[in-house]
Design a protein around this motif. Sequence first.
Motif, PDB file in Angstrom:
ATOM      1  N   LEU A  89     -26.232  26.861 -27.481  1.00  0.00           N
ATOM      2  CA  LEU A  89     -25.780  28.241 -27.296  1.00  0.00           C
ATOM      3  C   LEU A  89     -26.881  29.242 -27.624  1.00  0.00           C
ATOM      4  O   LEU A  89     -27.019  30.270 -26.961  1.00  0.00           O
ATOM      5  CB  LEU A  89     -24.545  28.463 -28.178  1.00  0.00           C
ATOM      6  N   VAL A  90     -27.685  28.932 -28.634  1.00  0.00           N
ATOM      7  CA  VAL A  90     -28.779  29.820 -29.031  1.00  0.00           C
ATOM      8  C   VAL A  90     -29.721  30.093 -27.859  1.00  0.00           C
ATOM      9  O   VAL A  90     -30.237  31.200 -27.698  1.00  0.00           O
ATOM     10  CB  VAL A  90     -29.568  29.207 -30.209  1.00  0.00           C
ATOM     11  N   VAL A  91     -29.920  29.071 -27.020  1.00  0.00           N
ATOM     12  CA  VAL A  91     -30.831  29.195 -25.886  1.00  0.00           C
ATOM     13  C   VAL A  91     -30.142  29.866 -24.701  1.00  0.00           C
ATOM     14  O   VAL A  91     -30.645  30.843 -24.132  1.00  0.00           O
ATOM     15  CB  VAL A  91     -31.365  27.809 -25.465  1.00  0.00           C
ATOM     16  N   THR A  92     -28.979  29.345 -24.330  1.00  0.00           N
ATOM     17  CA  THR A  92     -28.354  29.793 -23.083  1.00  0.00           C
ATOM     18  C   THR A  92     -27.684  31.155 -23.196  1.00  0.00           C
ATOM     19  O   THR A  92     -27.371  31.768 -22.171  1.00  0.00           O
ATOM     20  CB  THR A  92     -27.322  28.760 -22.595  1.00  0.00           C
ATOM     21  N   ALA A  93     -27.466  31.652 -24.414  1.00  0.00           N
ATOM     22  CA  ALA A  93     -26.911  32.996 -24.565  1.00  0.00           C
ATOM     23  C   ALA A  93     -27.938  34.063 -24.205  1.00  0.00           C
ATOM     24  O   ALA A  93     -27.580  35.177 -23.805  1.00  0.00           O
ATOM     25  CB  ALA A  93     -26.419  33.214 -25.995  1.00  0.00           C
ATOM     26  N   LEU A  94     -29.225  33.727 -24.322  1.00  0.00           N
ATOM     27  CA  LEU A  94     -30.284  34.704 -24.071  1.00  0.00           C
ATOM     28  C   LEU A  94     -30.948  34.544 -22.715  1.00  0.00           C
ATOM     29  O   LEU A  94     -31.297  35.535 -22.077  1.00  0.00           O
ATOM     30  CB  LEU A  94     -31.347  34.609 -25.177  1.00  0.00           C
ATOM     31  N   SER A  95     -31.123  33.295 -22.252  1.00  0.00           N
ATOM     32  CA  SER A  95     -31.944  33.063 -21.054  1.00  0.00           C
ATOM     33  C   SER A  95     -31.461  33.815 -19.811  1.00  0.00           C
ATOM     34  O   SER A  95     -32.292  34.345 -19.064  1.00  0.00           O
ATOM     35  CB  SER A  95     -32.057  31.557 -20.767  1.00  0.00           C
ATOM     36  N   PRO A  96     -30.143  33.955 -19.542  1.00  0.00           N
ATOM     37  CA  PRO A  96     -29.758  34.717 -18.342  1.00  0.00           C
ATOM     38  C   PRO A  96     -30.045  36.210 -18.457  1.00  0.00           C
ATOM     39  O   PRO A  96     -30.031  36.924 -17.446  1.00  0.00           O
ATOM     40  CB  PRO A  96     -28.236  34.471 -18.242  1.00  0.00           C
ATOM     41  N   ALA A 111     -27.090  33.549 -10.357  1.00  0.00           N
ATOM     42  CA  ALA A 111     -28.028  32.635 -11.007  1.00  0.00           C
ATOM     43  C   ALA A 111     -27.459  32.136 -12.327  1.00  0.00           C
ATOM     44  O   ALA A 111     -27.547  30.941 -12.653  1.00  0.00           O
ATOM     45  CB  ALA A 111     -29.366  33.338 -11.234  1.00  0.00           C
ATOM     46  N   GLY A 112     -26.860  33.043 -13.105  1.00  0.00           N
ATOM     47  CA  GLY A 112     -26.246  32.626 -14.365  1.00  0.00           C
ATOM     48  C   GLY A 112     -25.104  31.656 -14.144  1.00  0.00           C
ATOM     49  O   GLY A 112     -24.932  30.691 -14.894  1.00  0.00           O
ATOM     50  N   SER A 113     -24.320  31.881 -13.088  1.00  0.00           N
ATOM     51  CA  SER A 113     -23.201  30.978 -12.802  1.00  0.00           C
ATOM     52  C   SER A 113     -23.697  29.598 -12.388  1.00  0.00           C
ATOM     53  O   SER A 113     -23.041  28.585 -12.661  1.00  0.00           O
ATOM     54  CB  SER A 113     -22.300  31.569 -11.713  1.00  0.00           C
ATOM     55  N   MET A 114     -24.861  29.522 -11.749  1.00  0.00           N
ATOM     56  CA  MET A 114     -25.424  28.228 -11.359  1.00  0.00           C
ATOM     57  C   MET A 114     -25.909  27.455 -12.593  1.00  0.00           C
ATOM     58  O   MET A 114     -25.816  26.222 -12.639  1.00  0.00           O
ATOM     59  CB  MET A 114     -26.568  28.411 -10.363  1.00  0.00           C
ATOM     60  N   VAL A 115     -26.429  28.162 -13.590  1.00  0.00           N
ATOM     61  CA  VAL A 115     -26.770  27.492 -14.854  1.00  0.00           C
ATOM     62  C   VAL A 115     -25.506  26.905 -15.476  1.00  0.00           C
ATOM     63  O   VAL A 115     -25.492  25.767 -15.956  1.00  0.00           O
ATOM     64  CB  VAL A 115     -27.455  28.473 -15.830  1.00  0.00           C
ATOM     65  N   SER A 116     -24.430  27.682 -15.456  1.00  0.00           N
ATOM     66  CA  SER A 116     -23.169  27.190 -16.007  1.00  0.00           C
ATOM     67  C   SER A 116     -22.635  26.009 -15.212  1.00  0.00           C
ATOM     68  O   SER A 116     -22.101  25.051 -15.779  1.00  0.00           O
ATOM     69  CB  SER A 116     -22.129  28.313 -16.035  1.00  0.00           C
ATOM     70  N   LEU A 117     -22.773  26.061 -13.873  1.00  0.00           N
ATOM     71  CA  LEU A 117     -22.338  24.930 -13.060  1.00  0.00           C
ATOM     72  C   LEU A 117     -23.138  23.685 -13.397  1.00  0.00           C
ATOM     73  O   LEU A 117     -22.572  22.589 -13.527  1.00  0.00           O
ATOM     74  CB  LEU A 117     -22.496  25.274 -11.574  1.00  0.00           C
ATOM     75  N   MET A 118     -24.447  23.836 -13.540  1.00  0.00           N
ATOM     76  CA  MET A 118     -25.296  22.707 -13.915  1.00  0.00           C
ATOM     77  C   MET A 118     -24.842  22.100 -15.233  1.00  0.00           C
ATOM     78  O   MET A 118     -24.686  20.874 -15.364  1.00  0.00           O
ATOM     79  CB  MET A 118     -26.754  23.167 -14.012  1.00  0.00           C
ATOM     80  N   VAL A 119     -24.603  22.949 -16.216  1.00  0.00           N
ATOM     81  CA  VAL A 119     -24.168  22.468 -17.530  1.00  0.00           C
ATOM     82  C   VAL A 119     -22.772  21.865 -17.436  1.00  0.00           C
ATOM     83  O   VAL A 119     -22.465  20.863 -18.099  1.00  0.00           O
ATOM     84  CB  VAL A 119     -24.210  23.606 -18.559  1.00  0.00           C
ATOM     85  N   GLY A 120     -21.905  22.471 -16.599  1.00  0.00           N
ATOM     86  CA  GLY A 120     -20.555  21.947 -16.448  1.00  0.00           C
ATOM     87  C   GLY A 120     -20.546  20.544 -15.866  1.00  0.00           C
ATOM     88  O   GLY A 120     -19.779  19.680 -16.310  1.00  0.00           O
ATOM     89  N   ALA A 143     -20.336  22.519 -23.943  1.00  0.00           N
ATOM     90  CA  ALA A 143     -19.472  23.698 -23.893  1.00  0.00           C
ATOM     91  C   ALA A 143     -20.212  24.918 -24.432  1.00  0.00           C
ATOM     92  O   ALA A 143     -20.106  26.025 -23.883  1.00  0.00           O
ATOM     93  CB  ALA A 143     -18.194  23.450 -24.695  1.00  0.00           C
ATOM     94  N   GLY A 144     -20.992  24.717 -25.504  1.00  0.00           N
ATOM     95  CA  GLY A 144     -21.780  25.811 -26.055  1.00  0.00           C
ATOM     96  C   GLY A 144     -22.884  26.266 -25.131  1.00  0.00           C
ATOM     97  O   GLY A 144     -23.328  27.417 -25.203  1.00  0.00           O
ATOM     98  N   ALA A 145     -23.338  25.371 -24.259  1.00  0.00           N
ATOM     99  CA  ALA A 145     -24.370  25.748 -23.290  1.00  0.00           C
ATOM    100  C   ALA A 145     -23.772  26.334 -22.014  1.00  0.00           C
ATOM    101  O   ALA A 145     -24.424  27.113 -21.321  1.00  0.00           O
ATOM    102  CB  ALA A 145     -25.220  24.518 -22.934  1.00  0.00           C
ATOM    103  N   LEU A 146     -22.517  25.979 -21.719  1.00  0.00           N
ATOM    104  CA  LEU A 146     -21.921  26.356 -20.451  1.00  0.00           C
ATOM    105  C   LEU A 146     -21.409  27.793 -20.422  1.00  0.00           C
ATOM    106  O   LEU A 146     -21.691  28.539 -19.480  1.00  0.00           O
ATOM    107  CB  LEU A 146     -20.775  25.386 -20.143  1.00  0.00           C
TER     108      LEU A 146
END
Length: 434
Positions: A45-52, A270-279, A165-168
């Motif tokens: 979560l620390v990473v994916t909360a900021l990257s988008p 783009a952010g939703s595609m990161v979430s799809l990848m993680v999902g 889940a924390g990354a998604l």
Amino acid sequence: MSVSSVAAATDRPSVRPPAEAPTGARRGRVLALLAITCAALNLRLVVTALSPLLTTVGDEFGFAATVVGVFGTLPLVAFAVFGLVTPAIMRRLGPELTAVLSMLLTGVGQALRALAPDTGTLLVLTAVALAGAALGNVVLPPLIKQYFPDRLATLSTVQMVAIHAGALFPPLVAVPLAQAVGWRFAVGAWAVIALVAAGLWAAQWLRPTGTAAPQGDLLPARGALARPVWRVGMAWRLALLFGMVTWNVFILFTWLPTLLADAGHSDAFAGSMVSLMVGVSLMFALVAPTVTVRVTNTFPIVALGVGGYATGYLGVAVGPEHLTPLWAVFLGLGTSLFVVTMTMITTRSTTPGGAGALSGFVQGAGSGIALGGPLLFGLVAELTGGWAASYLFVAGASLLVALVTAYAERTPRTIESAAESVHPDPGGTPFVRA
């Protein structure tokens, strides 16, 4: 006894607290389960909360693509440094207090970086939060080994689902939330989860001695292995495999939003595609630990993940844009290799001490190996004026190394037995647990 039967035995209820066990012991396991789950939610979560939001933050602070690469490299620096020193911290503080420290650093770092006035401060406070996440990465596998030795596959699945889940969710809501209330709130609000996790581990630490854990010694003592872990070839092979997987995970966390934005997609898409990848990776995380525990040859699992990476990278690079969700699915298949390598750390040990030593070394050395991934990906693109060389050399070469390493380390063997061998078999040999 076969390898698969040995592995499967780790999930038999042979050491589950019996029905007549003290209520405190059972409650200790329940509290440990809650604490492990909540802590694992914070590890990515620390990473994916900021990257988008790096494009938005970059516009405000005025930093360029190279700085984005630095943000992508920071997690690996933290994981490398604290992966190697966390076993010593655990010996000093004990595992539960180490988990408390981990979550406090994560929560405080996340909350304060939302107030950062400039790029330098944001980098420093992000590093603080990542230091906490790095501690958590290493301390959770031996905690699982200690509290749930009868449920390794199950608890590895719980841990990995929580990590995913924390990354998604953060990248899924980051851009809309930032647009509604500002990027600072969108980044800082997640600190609450880490602080709750710190409270749960503090409660676990305060439990009466003797009811906190079912058996064994949690600390990765210096004498846990017959030889230092860094002198065991198996540990280096696992570290290299972990490093190549992590290399690509963080390239995608850092650069996938930018790659898709350059292709003409919106920041929200783009952010939703990161979430799809993680999902997608999360879906594989539901079964990957059990499969990894039970198989006699892990190479086909790794080969499947590498194939997913290769297809996804190729699709994003040259495939039709309207199939971008499909490429994200393939990248998610590749990203699930992180689940496999983390499970291997837990299962390729017989004691909490061995698990702690192997976890610290593999994650520390592996993250050090992966350090250049995100930064090199962006640097090569800047030098060549496009992404083709980055895809080919930075991503492609690392996947080839992962395949070769996975083939060499294809059969399960414990770190304890490997450390006792004078001349370990480079390919590994099946082990029999006494």
